[in-house]
Design an enzyme around this catalytic site. Structure first.
Site, mmCIF file in Angstrom:
data_model
loop_
_atom_site.group_PDB
_atom_site.id
_atom_site.type_symbol
_atom_site.label_atom_id
_atom_site.label_comp_id
_atom_site.label_asym_id
_atom_site.label_seq_id
_atom_site.Cartn_x
_atom_site.Cartn_y
_atom_site.Cartn_z
ATOM 1 N N CYS A 110 0.811 -1.223 0.000
ATOM 2 C CA CYS A 110 0.000 0.000 0.000
ATOM 3 C C CYS A 110 0.845 1.273 0.000
ATOM 4 O O CYS A 110 0.320 2.350 -0.280
ATOM 5 C CB CYS A 110 -0.947 0.000 1.192
ATOM 6 S SG CYS A 110 -2.118 -1.358 1.120
ATOM 7 N N HIS A 257 -3.335 7.361 1.820
ATOM 8 C CA HIS A 257 -3.731 6.022 1.368
ATOM 9 C C HIS A 257 -5.085 5.631 1.970
ATOM 10 O O HIS A 257 -5.295 5.755 3.181
ATOM 11 C CB HIS A 257 -2.666 5.001 1.773
ATOM 12 C CG HIS A 257 -3.121 3.593 1.608
ATOM 13 N ND1 HIS A 257 -3.606 3.116 0.413
ATOM 14 C CD2 HIS A 257 -3.217 2.560 2.484
ATOM 15 C CE1 HIS A 257 -3.967 1.854 0.563
ATOM 16 N NE2 HIS A 257 -3.746 1.489 1.809
ATOM 17 N N ASN A 287 -9.799 -0.306 -0.681
ATOM 18 C CA ASN A 287 -8.341 -0.183 -0.576
ATOM 19 C C ASN A 287 -7.715 -0.755 -1.849
ATOM 20 O O ASN A 287 -7.742 -1.966 -2.058
ATOM 21 C CB ASN A 287 -7.861 -0.949 0.663
ATOM 22 C CG ASN A 287 -6.355 -0.900 0.845
ATOM 23 O OD1 ASN A 287 -5.614 -0.489 -0.052
ATOM 24 N ND2 ASN A 287 -5.883 -1.316 2.007
HETATM 25 O O1 UT7 Z 1 -3.680 -0.941 3.615
HETATM 26 C C1 UT7 Z 1 -2.846 -0.868 4.716
HETATM 27 C C2 UT7 Z 1 -2.942 -1.993 5.623
HETATM 28 N N1 UT7 Z 1 -4.263 -2.276 6.120
HETATM 29 C C3 UT7 Z 1 -4.731 -1.639 7.199
HETATM 30 O O2 UT7 Z 1 -4.171 -0.707 7.662
HETATM 31 C C4 UT7 Z 1 -6.010 -2.190 7.813
HETATM 32 C C5 UT7 Z 1 -6.089 -1.741 9.232
HETATM 33 N N2 UT7 Z 1 -7.202 -2.331 9.958
HETATM 34 C C6 UT7 Z 1 -8.489 -1.987 9.782
HETATM 35 O O3 UT7 Z 1 -8.825 -1.185 8.934
HETATM 36 C C7 UT7 Z 1 -9.525 -2.583 10.714
HETATM 37 O O4 UT7 Z 1 -8.859 -3.267 11.759
HETATM 38 C C8 UT7 Z 1 -10.491 -3.562 10.016
HETATM 39 C C9 UT7 Z 1 -11.434 -2.800 9.089
HETATM 40 C C10 UT7 Z 1 -9.721 -4.595 9.205
HETATM 41 C C11 UT7 Z 1 -11.353 -4.291 11.055
HETATM 42 O O5 UT7 Z 1 -12.042 -3.362 11.851
HETATM 43 P P1 UT7 Z 1 -12.008 -3.444 13.442
HETATM 44 O O6 UT7 Z 1 -12.870 -2.359 13.932
HETATM 45 O O7 UT7 Z 1 -10.574 -3.434 13.859
HETATM 46 O O8 UT7 Z 1 -12.696 -4.813 13.717
HETATM 47 P P2 UT7 Z 1 -12.105 -6.134 14.415
HETATM 48 O O9 UT7 Z 1 -11.152 -6.833 13.497
HETATM 49 O O10 UT7 Z 1 -11.615 -5.804 15.774
HETATM 50 O O11 UT7 Z 1 -13.393 -7.008 14.531
HETATM 51 C C12 UT7 Z 1 -14.506 -6.606 15.375
HETATM 52 C C13 UT7 Z 1 -15.583 -7.643 15.279
HETATM 53 C C14 UT7 Z 1 -15.100 -9.055 15.526
HETATM 54 O O12 UT7 Z 1 -16.093 -9.771 16.209
HETATM 55 P P3 UT7 Z 1 -16.000 -9.972 17.807
HETATM 56 O O13 UT7 Z 1 -14.707 -10.721 18.026
HETATM 57 O O14 UT7 Z 1 -15.990 -8.588 18.390
HETATM 58 O O15 UT7 Z 1 -17.219 -10.785 18.117
HETATM 59 C C15 UT7 Z 1 -14.956 -9.638 14.137
HETATM 60 O O16 UT7 Z 1 -15.097 -11.045 14.095
HETATM 61 O O17 UT7 Z 1 -16.149 -7.639 13.959
HETATM 62 C C16 UT7 Z 1 -16.113 -8.981 13.411
HETATM 63 N N3 UT7 Z 1 -15.912 -8.862 11.970
HETATM 64 C C17 UT7 Z 1 -16.918 -8.707 11.110
HETATM 65 N N4 UT7 Z 1 -18.262 -8.629 11.295
HETATM 66 C C18 UT7 Z 1 -19.034 -8.446 10.215
HETATM 67 C C19 UT7 Z 1 -14.725 -8.853 11.279
HETATM 68 N N5 UT7 Z 1 -14.977 -8.699 9.977
HETATM 69 C C20 UT7 Z 1 -16.340 -8.601 9.838
HETATM 70 C C21 UT7 Z 1 -17.191 -8.398 8.742
HETATM 71 N N6 UT7 Z 1 -18.521 -8.333 8.971
HETATM 72 N N7 UT7 Z 1 -16.718 -8.249 7.472
#
Ligand code: UT7
Length: 339
Positions: A110, A257, A287
């Protein structure tokens, strides 16, 4: 003398995939994706389109914008190459009718646009080239497991391109200082384990253990990456502003980005940049890795929000980990809407 931006172009594959489309096959929802990432839809390649063809389309538009038919070098930044070998840039150069000029790829996920821009500018600074076509192109959704709800909603395909020429540092479009950095100790936070020399296919007949199917696809630890993204981009952007001697109040547009709307907003907050100076198109494209920053520049220039004389801060972060930033005063360049 320095490298000056003199043309810009972008291209998106026509297939739009909405959050509702994804929700039909994944345990997710439009509401979750929109509120956690800011994404509403993304474009994905379909049969016949791949990184090379996206790059050719964006490259042709950037050449048209610059009003040139030839360049001295072609650089492509991509983390979704057509093949492991060779680089895609020579083929892109050939398909654009640019002949046998220098052509190579840069891989930095990225932050690929920032690393590639610094590399392309270096060709000009060193006297190796007078003009360079530099393209960030990705068909990365082909490397993402479309059944994995933690990664599938996030990525999109597309390409963005710029033409650089030799010019003077005080000209509009002249690229400012760069800040580039990396932290390989955190390489596993975002990686595709198989396909390279470390974890090869069993088909080679060399007795390698079979590769689990999941290892051919992207693995991402979202939460720690999120924290790193905000911290690294904000620090890098602050360093480059310092080097350029630009107070943050001088920045008209922060073009960061598009990894996550919340990340871009948090970086702006760290920099004390008001929200109305933050460029955003993640809602429509997701992204797109190395294509993210040039597609955003093209969108804002084509839409008239980014105008000649505006002071622009570019910053990106991604796998590696790696990050980079630069600044430029926006030049008087033609930009066409992507579609
Ligand atoms: O491009 C450069 C590199 N990439 C990045 O910089 C990405 C950086 N990270 C992020 O943007 C975020 O961490 C994400 C968008 C990937 C995820 O968002 P988050 O707010 O950090 O969510 P999380 O991974 O902590 O997940 C929260 C909850 C989890 O459930 P529990 O454990 O709280 O019950 C996940 O299982 O959301 C659940 N979850 C989903 N639910 C519905 C994860 N993905 C999904 C989904 N739909 N697609």
């Amino acid at each position: 003398m320095t490298a000056v931006l003199t043309g810009i172009g972008g291209f998106l594959p026509p297939r739009a995939v909405t959050n509702d489309d994804l929700s039909r096959t994944l345990d997710t929802s439009d509401e979750w994706i929109r509120t956690r990432t800011g994404i509403r839809e993304r474009r994905m390649v379909s049969e016949g389109l791949s990184t090379g063809s996206l790059a050719v389309e964006a490259g042709a538009r950037a050449l048209r914008s610059a009003g040139v038919t030839g360049v001295d070098a072609v650089v492509v930044a991509t983390t979704s190459p057509e093949r492991l070998c060779p680089a895609v840039a020579p083929e892109v150069s050939s398909r654009l009718g640019l002949g046998t000029v220098a052509a190579f790829d840069v891989t930095s996920a990225c932050s690929g646009f920032l690393y590639g821009l610094a590399t392309a500018a270096g060709l000009i600074d060193s006297g190796t080239a007078d003009t360079v076509l530099f393209i960030g192109s990705e068909a990365f959704t082909t490397l993402v497991n479309q059944h994995d709800r933690t990664t599938a909603p996030i990525f999109g395909d597309g390409a963005g391109a710029v033409v650089l020429r030799r010019g003077a540092p005080e000209e509009p479009g002249a690229l400012g200082p760069f800040d580039l950095g990396s932290d390989g100790a955190l390489a596993d936070l975002l990686a595709i384990p198989a396909g390279g020399s470390r974890q090869r296919s069993a088909d080679a007949g060399l007795g390698h253990a079979s590769v689990p199917a999941a290892d051919w696809y992207l693995r991402m630890e979202g939460r720690p990456l999120y924290t790193q993204a905000v911290e690294r981009m904000a620090q890098s952007a602050a360093r480059v502003l310092d080097r350029a001697a630009w107070p943050v109040t001088d920045v008209d547009w922060f073009v960061g980005h598009q990894a996550n709307l919340r990340i871009v907003r948090a970086v702006a907050e760290e920099l004390q940049l008001p929200g109305e100076r933050v460029a955003v198109n993640i809602d429509r494209v997701g992204n797109t890795l190395a294509a993210s920053v040039p597609l955003l520049l093209n969108d804002y220039a084509a839409g008239g929000a980014l105008r000649p004389g505006h002071r622009v801060l570019l910053s990106a972060f991604g796998a590696g980990l790696s990050w980079g930033s630069t600044v430029l005063v926006w030049p008087d360049v033609k930009a066409e809407p992507v579609d």
